[in-house]
Design an enzyme around this catalytic site. Structure first.
Site, PDB file in Angstrom:
ATOM      1  N   HIS A  66       0.792  -1.225   0.000  1.00  0.00           N
ATOM      2  CA  HIS A  66       0.000   0.000   0.000  1.00  0.00           C
ATOM      3  C   HIS A  66       0.827   1.279   0.000  1.00  0.00           C
ATOM      4  O   HIS A  66       0.284   2.355  -0.233  1.00  0.00           O
ATOM      5  CB  HIS A  66      -0.915   0.026   1.227  1.00  0.00           C
ATOM      6  N   ARG A  67       2.121   1.211   0.246  1.00  0.00           N
ATOM      7  CA  ARG A  67       2.890   2.448   0.402  1.00  0.00           C
ATOM      8  C   ARG A  67       3.051   3.175  -0.930  1.00  0.00           C
ATOM      9  O   ARG A  67       3.246   2.554  -1.978  1.00  0.00           O
ATOM     10  CB  ARG A  67       4.261   2.156   1.015  1.00  0.00           C
TER      11      ARG A  67
END
Length: 385
Positions: free
Chosen positions: A215-216
């Site tokens: 998700h980063r």
């Protein structure tokens, strides 16, 4: 200020929920009055309800309902809404956890109003100032009156930044408290997939599989980075099927870049975001985890599950030096090489880090009780731990 006034405990995002649950239990068992405030930074009602229910967290006494926005908008809105709450509640102190926008926003308002700030999970550093969380961590620690750390090296970080060691207490990791407390209730993978309507012959009760989370922004915001990662994920899945709970941010990027349909549907099971007990069940039965999440680095270390972290740095170095974690960045060749090494039965020794024993929150409460009884005169009277 009355020592009988409650501590105002702040949560705002899902990682906070896992950290606040054991603290609220410990406060209740040791007779420390506490009020729970939810800023609403993560505002998905279904997910919030699931986490609060699964973790046994009491419903928040106060919900600011802040919702989404840029970092500046979200932080400013939390600050604007929490200020009158502090005036009304007159808490003995404010307790913040982790490194999300809610943490720094509430700590900053409290500090300026003379309300003591307690920071749980202090002193963690990635040395990467491009990560918003790193800015939140550094600034929150600077204005905190009492700092609780998860690993001993955190004290070195804080001393280098000029923070008085007398304010710092090594208590262990409240995330691991939550893991131990809920491990028996974790949902089996097959049950989770069936409840999602994703029954599959790909993963049976004894089938090895990997858990993937991503998700980063450094991994998902640039198609030049994300496309090779998708190809790498497919290569891994050809040998080891993967379960991939897809973060909303990641899904939107995959769709925008035309990459979602490139994921092999026969070897990769893409699910919606999962509740804590579902994700814990997936994790504890996984052969390996591939992630860019901070919490999963810690939880896999506690469970003894090999973890490949798709980041160039980590604010949780103990998961690498003592745990099961390997940092690889987002280069596909390094990911594949690390995966092969980690899957070898005797690839590396590891041990559970000190004080990651499920009792961190009780240590926090034991230190806070005399601190509160002393009336929080501005001096830390609790014994150094």
């Amino acid at each position: 200020m009355s020592p009988q006034a409650p501590i105002l405990c702040v949560v705002g995002a899902r990682p906070n929920f896992m950290k606040i649950a054991p603290i609220m239990r410990a406060f209740s068992s040791q007779g420390i009055p506490a009020t729970l405030l939810h800023t609403g930074q993560h505002y998905d009602a279904d997910m919030n309800d699931a986490f609060f229910r699964d973790l046994g967290i009491p419903q928040p006494d106060i919900n600011l309902g802040v919702g989404s926005g840029s970092h500046a908008q979200q932080t400013a809105e939390i600050m604007r809404k929490v200020e009158p709450i502090l005036d009304e509640q007159a808490p003995a102190a404010i307790l913040v956890v982790g490194d999300v926008n809610s943490t720094i926003a509430c700590a900053l308002v409290a500090s300026k109003k003379g309300v003591p700030v307690i920071h749980v999970e202090a002193g963690l550093r990635s040395r990467d100032r491009t990560m918003p969380e790193e800015i939140n961590r550094v600034l929150t620690d600077q204005i905190s009156d009492l700092l609780f750390t998860t690993e001993r090296t955190a004290l070195d970080n804080l001393k280098q930044e000029g923070i008085d060691p007398a304010r710092v207490h090594f208590v262990g990791n409240v995330m691991i408290d939550t893991l131990h407390y809920n491990l028996r209730q974790a949902k089996p993978t097959a049950q989770t997939l069936a409840e999602l309507g994703m029954e599959t012959t790909l993963i049976g009760s004894d089938t090895p599989y990997g858990l993937l989370t991503l998700h980063r922004p450094s991994n998902v915001d640039d198609p030049a980075v994300l496309a090779p990662l998708v190809d790498c994920i497919n290569q891994i899945a050809a040998d080891l099927p993967l379960v991939f709970p897809v973060h909303p941010r990641t899904r939107s990027r995959l769709e925008a870049f035309g990459l979602l349909e490139r994921l092999d549907p026969h070897r990769i099971i893409c699910t919606p975001p999962l509740g804590y007990l579902e994700l814990l069940g997936l994790m504890k039965s996984a052969r390996i985890a591939l992630t860019d999440s901070g919490g999963i680095q810690e939880e896999t270390t506690a469970l003894g599950i090999p973890c490949i972290t798709l980041r160039h740095n980590t604010e949780r170095p103990i998961t690498v030096t003592e745990g099961t974690n390997t940092l690889v960045g987002n280069d596909p060749q390094r990911i594949i090489a690390a995966l092969k090494a980690a899957l070898k039965p005797t690839s590396r020794p590891e041990r559970i880090p000190e004080y990651w024993d499920g009792n961190a929150a009780e240590r926090i409460a034991a230190i806070l009780k005399p601190w509160l009884s002393a009336g929080i005169s501005g001096q830390n009277t609790a014994p150094h731990a």
